[in-house]
Design an enzyme around this catalytic site. Structure first.
Site, PDB file in Angstrom:
ATOM      1  N   CYS A  53       0.830  -1.202   0.000  1.00 14.70           N
ATOM      2  CA  CYS A  53       0.000   0.000   0.000  1.00 14.70           C
ATOM      3  C   CYS A  53       0.870   1.260   0.000  1.00 14.70           C
ATOM      4  O   CYS A  53       1.545   1.538  -0.980  1.00 14.70           O
ATOM      5  CB  CYS A  53      -0.989  -0.025   1.154  1.00 14.70           C
TER       6      CYS A  53
ATOM      7  N   HIS B 135      -3.589  -5.367   1.307  1.00 14.97           N
ATOM      8  CA  HIS B 135      -3.224  -5.783   2.658  1.00 14.97           C
ATOM      9  C   HIS B 135      -3.677  -7.227   2.872  1.00 14.97           C
ATOM     10  O   HIS B 135      -4.643  -7.688   2.271  1.00 14.97           O
ATOM     11  CB  HIS B 135      -3.910  -4.900   3.703  1.00 14.97           C
TER      12      HIS B 135
END
Length: 494
Positions: free
Chosen positions: A334, A424
């Site tokens: 991310c 994630h």
């Protein structure tokens, strides 16, 4: 309504673990139980599916507690989530969706709306479940915050919740903390505090017993049990207090270094690596600690641009470049992935002043560009990576544009030993984790199953709670409330 508030003498006293353990113990008894935390401040969050099928965001701890309760996680279990972006500014998630941002100086202004939403969420859960186990935040004895409190005694007053206070005896001073916590509360709040739970005890229980008897005598409240410290007990961490890493049991392990960014988020992404028997997982903020790493992970962050500047100020960027030049693998997740690209743009001031176009140069290790958008992506993607099924969850404002030299990888990009993903939790998938470690470190599959390991930890926590706490008494307390004869302890808060 039936419920219980699990408060604590301090942050990290063990409220989350006790709440999860109670949820598992009650679920085993056939009780329909739900976890709840009115307001959580954490950059560790999780996406779950909302009633309309879209993604909603809640604190990771409440998501795990819902698993412990054997129920479906939902936004009402954590109606207010504060995600710190700096020391004085937080992004607010309300009922799973972005609500805005608040500065610490103006926090009181919008608190009433958040408090009302939190109380409605609790009432909705209480109407659908037999018992709601609510977790407090920090300490209920923060008397400067009492007027606007809706997560500790403010919630207890709203719902008439009997309250137990958890104290970490491993830190020392737990008896003073218990007594001081109750004595600083106003009389109406003291009337809701039923007793105490001692957490993280090591040693001879016979030596502790006189202190517990004296605590009960002085406070007029019972101790519901003493939970032992346990070396194999870990849960998905709620905040940055648990960046300790995990060491392999044997010798000859490969070293995984996770860069400890100031605004690190979702660092539970590396929990699955900690299960691997041939890996040492450490968190590092010194470039020298990266020198002998076999794999470096650049994790997520709530402040990508600011943390990239921090990275450069500490010469960690050079350490990453040297690592990759040696042909060793680097994984960005991310915000960490966005740092690996060529440029990051923030035209809407998502991470900076509104209306001011911010553009910074990335590390240039991947042919991608990032532009922050006002719309927050919350979703649960599924796909394929490295030839195996993969899944995860996305929480981000960044929009990625890949260049010609970047190969797609889990919503991100790959170029040689450099991997970047917007997903994630992808390493929690056993097949993807095994394929990644085989590709990057040449490791054979270990057979570790992350979901089974998490379930074993939740069962272990439930076992400890059932063995060491009076669960029947706590369930009776949740159903019938505090006894009416609890004494008032001076001085009491005004």
């Amino acid at each position: 309504m039936s419920g219980l508030l699990v408060a604590g003498t301090t942050s990290d006293a063990g409220k989350s673990a006790v709440t999860a353990g109670l949820c598992r113990a009650l679920a085993r008894r056939g009780v329909r139980v739900a976890p709840f935390k009115a307001q959580n401040m954490s950059n560790n969050s999780m996406v779950c599916r909302g009633p309309d099928g879209t993604g909603v965001e809640i604190g990771r701890a409440q998501w795990v507690q819902a698993l412990a309760a054997r129920t479906t996680p939902e936004a009402a279990m954590n109606p207010v989530l504060l995600k710190p972006a700096s020391d004085h500014r937080s992004h607010v998630v309300l009922m799973g969706k972005p609500w805005g941002e608040v500065a610490s100086s103006s926090w009181c202004a919008g608190r009433r709306a958040l408090a009302e939403a939190a109380c409605r969420a609790f009432d909705a859960l209480a109407a659908r479940y037999d018992v709601v186990v609510a977790e407090g935040a920090g300490s209920p004895a923060e008397i400067n915050l009492r007027a606007g409190d809706y997560v500790n005694m403010g919630l207890a007053r709203h719902a008439g919740l009997p309250t137990i206070v958890v104290g970490d005896i491993d830190r020392g001073g737990v008896f003073a903390a218990f007594l001081g916590t109750v004595a600083l509360l106003a009389a109406e709040d003291q009337a809701l505090v039923a007793g105490f739970v001692v957490n993280k005890f090591r040693g001879d229980s016979d030596l502790l017993a006189p202190g517990l008897r004296d605590l009960e005598r002085v406070t007029g409240r019972r101790v519901y049990g003493t939970l032992p410290w346990h070396p194999d007990l870990w849960l998905d961490s709620e905040d940055a207090l648990d960046l300790q890493g995990r060491r392999a049991a044997g010798t000859g392990a490969r070293r995984v270094a996770v860069v400890r960014l100031p605004r690190i988020s979702n660092f539970t992404d590396v929990d699955a690596l900690g299960l691997e028997p041939d890996l040492d997982v450490v968190f590092a903020s010194d470039p020298r600690a990266l020198d002998d790493a076999d794999l470096i992970v650049l994790p997520g962050t709530r402040a990508t641009i600011a943390d990239l500047a921090w990275l450069r100020a500490r010469d960690l960027d050079r350490a990453l470049l040297v690592h990759v030049a040696a042909g060793k693998p680097l994984l960005g997740i991310c915000g960490g992935f966005q740092m690996l690209g060529r440029v990051i743009r923030d035209p809407y001031g998502i991470e900076g002043p509104g209306g001011q176009v911010t553009e910074v140069e990335g590390l240039g290790l991947l042919d991608v560009e990032t532009a922050f958008s006002p719309h927050k992506v919350l979703r649960l993607p599924r796909g394929e990576g490295l030839g195996v099924p993969a899944s995860g969850y996305e929480i981000h404002h960044g929009r990625i544009t890949r260049g010609d030299t970047a190969e797609e990888f889990l919503g991100g990009a790959r170029d040689g030993p450099v991997f970047g993903t917007m997903w994630h939790g992808s390493l929690e998938g056993d097949a993807l984790r095994e394929a990644f470690l085989r590709e990057t470190l040449g490791l054979a599959p270990s057979g570790s199953c992350f979901l089974a390991a998490r379930e074993r930890r939740l069962d272990l926590l439930g076992d400890l709670v059932e063995r060491h706490l009076d669960v029947d008494a706590l369930l009776n307390l949740a159903r019938h409330g505090c006894p009416p004869t609890l004494p008032f302890l001076a001085p009491g808060a005004p």
